[in-house]
Design an enzyme around this catalytic site. Sequence first.
Site, PDB file in Angstrom:
ATOM      1  N   ARG A 100     -13.167   9.926   7.618  1.00 55.84           N
ATOM      2  CA  ARG A 100     -11.924   9.149   7.541  1.00 55.84           C
ATOM      3  C   ARG A 100     -12.197   7.659   7.760  1.00 55.84           C
ATOM      4  O   ARG A 100     -11.525   6.801   7.183  1.00 55.84           O
ATOM      5  CB  ARG A 100     -10.886   9.672   8.553  1.00 55.84           C
ATOM      6  CG  ARG A 100      -9.572   8.886   8.513  1.00 55.84           C
ATOM      7  CD  ARG A 100      -8.425   9.608   9.211  1.00 55.84           C
ATOM      8  NE  ARG A 100      -8.757  10.032  10.555  1.00 55.84           N
ATOM      9  CZ  ARG A 100      -8.900   9.226  11.603  1.00 55.84           C
ATOM     10  NH1 ARG A 100      -8.754   7.920  11.466  1.00 55.84           N
ATOM     11  NH2 ARG A 100      -9.220   9.706  12.795  1.00 55.84           N
TER      12      ARG A 100
ATOM     13  N   TYR B 113       8.317   2.003 -10.850  1.00 56.72           N
ATOM     14  CA  TYR B 113       8.042   3.395 -10.504  1.00 56.72           C
ATOM     15  C   TYR B 113       8.954   3.795  -9.337  1.00 56.72           C
ATOM     16  O   TYR B 113       9.066   3.081  -8.344  1.00 56.72           O
ATOM     17  CB  TYR B 113       6.568   3.568 -10.127  1.00 56.72           C
ATOM     18  CG  TYR B 113       6.237   5.006  -9.813  1.00 56.72           C
ATOM     19  CD1 TYR B 113       6.164   5.952 -10.827  1.00 56.72           C
ATOM     20  CD2 TYR B 113       6.047   5.424  -8.505  1.00 56.72           C
ATOM     21  CE1 TYR B 113       5.899   7.281 -10.538  1.00 56.72           C
ATOM     22  CE2 TYR B 113       5.774   6.748  -8.212  1.00 56.72           C
ATOM     23  CZ  TYR B 113       5.703   7.677  -9.237  1.00 56.72           C
ATOM     24  OH  TYR B 113       5.445   8.993  -8.952  1.00 56.72           O
TER      25      TYR B 113
HETATM   26  C1  LIG Z   1       2.554   8.333 -10.802  1.00 57.57           C
HETATM   27  C2  LIG Z   1       2.652   6.890 -10.564  1.00 57.57           C
HETATM   28  C3  LIG Z   1       2.553   6.366  -9.268  1.00 57.57           C
HETATM   29  C4  LIG Z   1       2.371   7.230  -8.052  1.00 57.57           C
HETATM   30  O1  LIG Z   1       1.173   7.937  -8.080  1.00 57.57           O
HETATM   31  P1  LIG Z   1       0.963   9.346  -7.316  1.00 57.57           P
HETATM   32  O2  LIG Z   1      -0.453   9.650  -7.597  1.00 57.57           O
HETATM   33  O3  LIG Z   1       1.955  10.314  -7.904  1.00 57.57           O
HETATM   34  O4  LIG Z   1       1.254   9.108  -5.890  1.00 57.57           O
HETATM   35  C5  LIG Z   1       2.655   4.994  -9.126  1.00 57.57           C
HETATM   36  N1  LIG Z   1       2.864   4.182 -10.186  1.00 57.57           N
HETATM   37  C6  LIG Z   1       2.974   4.650 -11.434  1.00 57.57           C
HETATM   38  C7  LIG Z   1       3.196   3.694 -12.544  1.00 57.57           C
HETATM   39  C8  LIG Z   1       2.884   6.016 -11.674  1.00 57.57           C
HETATM   40  O5  LIG Z   1       3.017   6.473 -12.928  1.00 57.57           O
END
Ligand SMILES: *Cc1c(COP(=O)(O)O)cnc(C)c1O
Length: 375
Positions: free
Chosen positions: A47, A99
């Site tokens: 970690r 997002y």
């Molecule tokens: C999916 C996504 C995220 C988040 O990623 P995770 O791996 O699901 O936590 C952030 N930004 C964009 C543009 C995404 O498509």
Amino acid sequence: MDRHVSDMKPESWLVAAGREPAPGAPLNVPLVPASNFIIGSGREYARDDGTPTWEALETIIGGLEHGHAVAFASGMAAIAAVFDQLHAGAVVALPTDCYQGVAGLAAAGAQRGRWSVQLLAVDDTAGWIDACARADLIWLESPSNPLLTVADLAAICAAPRKPGALVAVDNTFATPLNQQPLALGADISLQSATKFIGGHSDLLAGVATTSDPRLWAALKTSRELTGATPGTLEAFLAARGARTLAVRLQRAQATAQLLAERLAAHPRVLLVRYPGLPSHPTYATAQRVLKGFGTIISFDVRGGAAAADQVCQAVRLIHHATSLGAVESTIERRAAIPGQQHLPPSLLRLSVGIEDADDLWADLSSALAAIEATP
Ligand SMILES: *Cc1c(COP(=O)(O)O)cnc(C)c1O
């Protein structure tokens, strides 16, 4: 012996990077499931110090983005580590088309009084330039989700900043092959490796990359203290997925261009949003900022939500599923998602995979033909 990204094209780097060149070493990234290591090498506890598997992923993506990467448990974990850098009362400039997870994270922190949020349209370049002088975190996402608006990253990243301000770019939709935020002057580039880098819808991982050694150390410390560490298998699979990123992206985005053009000419389609179409509002910016226009298309069908739902039910090769950036094509009606009701009700987001283009078009056009006549 050491390879460097400047010695080769990104396509070669994706294949060559992150391998141990020593005689007898495994050719592939080693899958090292270890929480701790024998003391003496400086690597003691995973970690805190990372593992050879995480580091291989960090080498591949960091080199591609022209910085140093920190791998995380998910894209959101990487994003939360950036917000973790903010001091109390900071001002965050956030895109209106953002997002959902990032919008939720920013809103939750604002509600608790940790920071305040200022919303800006993705293509409001003058607004972003102004925000650079006043905000502490300038959060950009381009092309945006799901409207695929392209921000003028070159202009925004070059704008004068408030001292200590960070410019972070969610580069997930573009991938480091289509857009290089650090080269344009951003401080941090983020990838949800869950999407294009993994590429097979079988893992969650994220990567934050920066060329500032102090910021890199701070992001790594944030990972250490919040425990947002990537899984060993996930890091291995993400590194493995990265090997084929270039070929997957090139094929899928060629197909996406074709499908976007055909959709735009279809009588049951009202509007197509794809940065590679001259009709797209930020087409000119996309031409300047992006090397390729990506694999995501958003389109509105005639007949409202009911018609769009019918398309999702009628597709056979394309999957009715969320997420994007994988080998398989997926489609979903975004406004059906809780919290996304502000979007056009019949907007379908299509993530184009690597299937045959004519097969995909046959599937899409028969699904569009299946829309029942609305009164
Ligand atoms: C999916 C996504 C995220 C988040 O990623 P995770 O791996 O699901 O936590 C952030 N930004 C964009 C543009 C995404 O498509």
